[in-house]
Design an enzyme around this catalytic site. Structure first.
Site, mmCIF file in Angstrom:
data_model
loop_
_atom_site.group_PDB
_atom_site.id
_atom_site.type_symbol
_atom_site.label_atom_id
_atom_site.label_comp_id
_atom_site.label_asym_id
_atom_site.label_seq_id
_atom_site.Cartn_x
_atom_site.Cartn_y
_atom_site.Cartn_z
ATOM 1 N N GLU A 91 5.485 9.308 23.161
ATOM 2 C CA GLU A 91 6.541 9.260 22.147
ATOM 3 C C GLU A 91 7.870 9.760 22.711
ATOM 4 O OE1 GLU A 91 5.297 11.268 18.567
ATOM 5 O OE2 GLU A 91 4.094 9.551 17.911
ATOM 6 N N GLU A 120 -0.855 4.691 18.045
ATOM 7 C CA GLU A 120 -1.114 5.899 17.262
ATOM 8 C C GLU A 120 -0.571 5.706 15.860
ATOM 9 O OE1 GLU A 120 -0.025 9.685 19.042
ATOM 10 O OE2 GLU A 120 0.618 10.444 17.095
#
Length: 458
Positions: A284, A376
């Site tokens: 991320e 995710e």
């Protein structure tokens, strides 16, 4: 096409209590105990427990099983197998070769045909004997049929905006992400992974290897070994393995550029021949521009390609892999300036209680131009906690199913947060199958993963 299913891990507990030892060795020797975990009209699942009854550690083992005519072994896990005629030889998978004094390890297999072993040896000592299914174990209602996700789909590749199988057909993979290996390694054992493959009927395991937060940077060789072990465990069960270089803080991926090159050089060299590996090179990215993320990707991808020219690679996106939406941007910046590499996909992450209609609209728009992989997502808020938002979660998964976008849910763990699939304390036990051990999030996601796969082959 339906994939084969391992029986629920709960069956292992029942079977273990009625295991039949088919060795006849002295108490000071190694032994092997064979159990029929579950059976159906044209096959069964077997498990063998190898126990070291000596006073010293053993560094390897070898079990040989001879099966009657008409019965063959279709697949095995937690062991390397080979066949010579009707005799099958099992040796350690790599992670379970060393057995301390008094300790044991297990491996399993699925047999096509109903014949039980007629002979067995452990490290060359004859044992002999046959077994029958435990009377307390009900037959499986879902026998193996047409193969595992990896067995059906083989080496994946990106075709257009889709993830495609070895036949060039667009597919969707569905599965679960681990939590940080430094905190929840105990959740990833034979029983839990059997449950993921069998009871959950999942297609993939995402292996979340944190780089900071007491992760990879503290013990590169140790965490690399953990990742490789889980890749092997996934492969043994026919699951795809997403190797996630889990960067979060700091959000600039170039902070870990040298670590990423070292790690991906190692895992890609070691796993290049495997068909089940997908590489996720930055979890991320946050607080940085798309140009910075793109530059990082174009330095890491060649490291992987030097060893593995075929593996699919997932590239993180701006704003915590939100395609830039969480930073007030959009996928347009990626479409205008894509990563210069082939066979790649772009990550999108969401948490259903926090990310709703505007995020879904961006995914729908981006999916027309970019190959996306939801590596995710959570059913709760972006913190990983709070209440499950069933309405938004349902809308999200319906959209991903419609667009054939693969996904991994956060998390396959018993962490004390709403996103955890298991109830707190589950990983201290041995039961992982069924809904009794699941949180509200886990029960919902399991029910969606368990629906029929569409893996076209022609």
């Amino acid at each position: 096409m339906r994939r084969w299913r391992l029986v629920a891990a709960a069956a292992l507990t029942v079977a273990a209590a009625t295991a039949v030892t088919i060795t006849a060795l002295p108490a000071s020797a190694e032994t092997a105990a064979f159990t029929v975990v579950s059976s159906w009209s044209n096959g069964y699942q077997g498990e063998v427990a190898v126990r070291n009854n000596t006073a010293s550690t053993i560094n390897t083992w070898r079990v040989e099983l001879t099966l009657p005519a008409g019965t063959t072994i279709a697949n095995s896990w937690n062991a390397t197998s080979s066949a010579s005629g009707s005799t099958y030889t099992f040796t350690p998978a790599g992670h379970n070769g060393t057995i301390a004094a008094g300790a044991s390890t297990t491996f399993g297999f699925v047999a096509n045909g109903t014949g039980r072993p007629t002979a067995c040896t452990i490290n060359g000592a004859s044992c002999g004997g046959t077994t029958t299914p435990p009377s307390s174990q009900p037959p499986s209602s879902t026998p193996p049929s047409s193969g595992t996700p990896v067995g059906i789909n083989g080496q994946l590749r990106v075709c257009g905006v889709n993830l495609c199988n070895q036949y060039g057909k667009a597919i969707q993979l569905r599965g679960m992400s681990t939590h940080g290996l430094q905190w929840f390694a105990k959740c990833y054992n034979s029983a839990s992974l059997d449950a993921l493959a069998g009871d959950w009927q999942a297609d993939l395991l995402r292996i979340a290897m944190y780089v900071q937060e007491s992760g990879y940077e503290t013990n590169p060789s140790g965490f690399t070994s953990q990742v490789n072990n889980l890749v092997d465990q996934a492969e043994a069960r026919g699951l795809y393995a997403v190797i996630d270089f889990h960067t979060l803080t700091p959000g600039d991926p170039t902070y870990n550029l040298d670590r990423a090159k070292t790690f991906f050089q190692s895992v890609s060299a070691r796993n290049a021949a495997k068909k089940n590996v997908i590489y996720e090179i930055a979890n991320e990215p946050n607080g940085v521009s798309w140009a910075t993320i793109k530059n990082y990707a174009e330095q890491v991808i060649p490291v992987i390609r030097a060893n593995d020219p075929d593996g699919v690679i997932i590239v993180g996106t701006r704003g915590w892999s939100s395609l830039g939406v969480s930073d007030g941007s959009s996928s347009a910046e990626i479409i205008a300036n894509p990563v210069r590499a082939q066979n790649i996909m772009y990550a999108f992450h969401f948490y259903a209680a926090s990310h709703k209609d505007n995020y879904r609209a961006e995914v729908q728009k981006a999916a027309a131009s970019l190959p996306l992989f939801v590596s995710e997502f959570g059913t709760v808020s972006a913190t990983g906690g709070g209440a499950v938002d069933l309405s938004s979660s349902t809308a999200w998964i319906d959209l991903l199913d419609q667009l054939k976008i693969s996904y991994a849910n956060w998390t396959y763990s018993d962490a004390g947060e709403g996103s955890a699939a298991f109830r707190s304390g589950t990983c201290n036990g041995s039961t992982y199958a069924g809904t009794g051990v699941l949180s509200e999030s886990g029960a919902f996601v399991r029910s969606r993963i368990r629906t029929a796969d569409n893996f076209p082959t022609s």
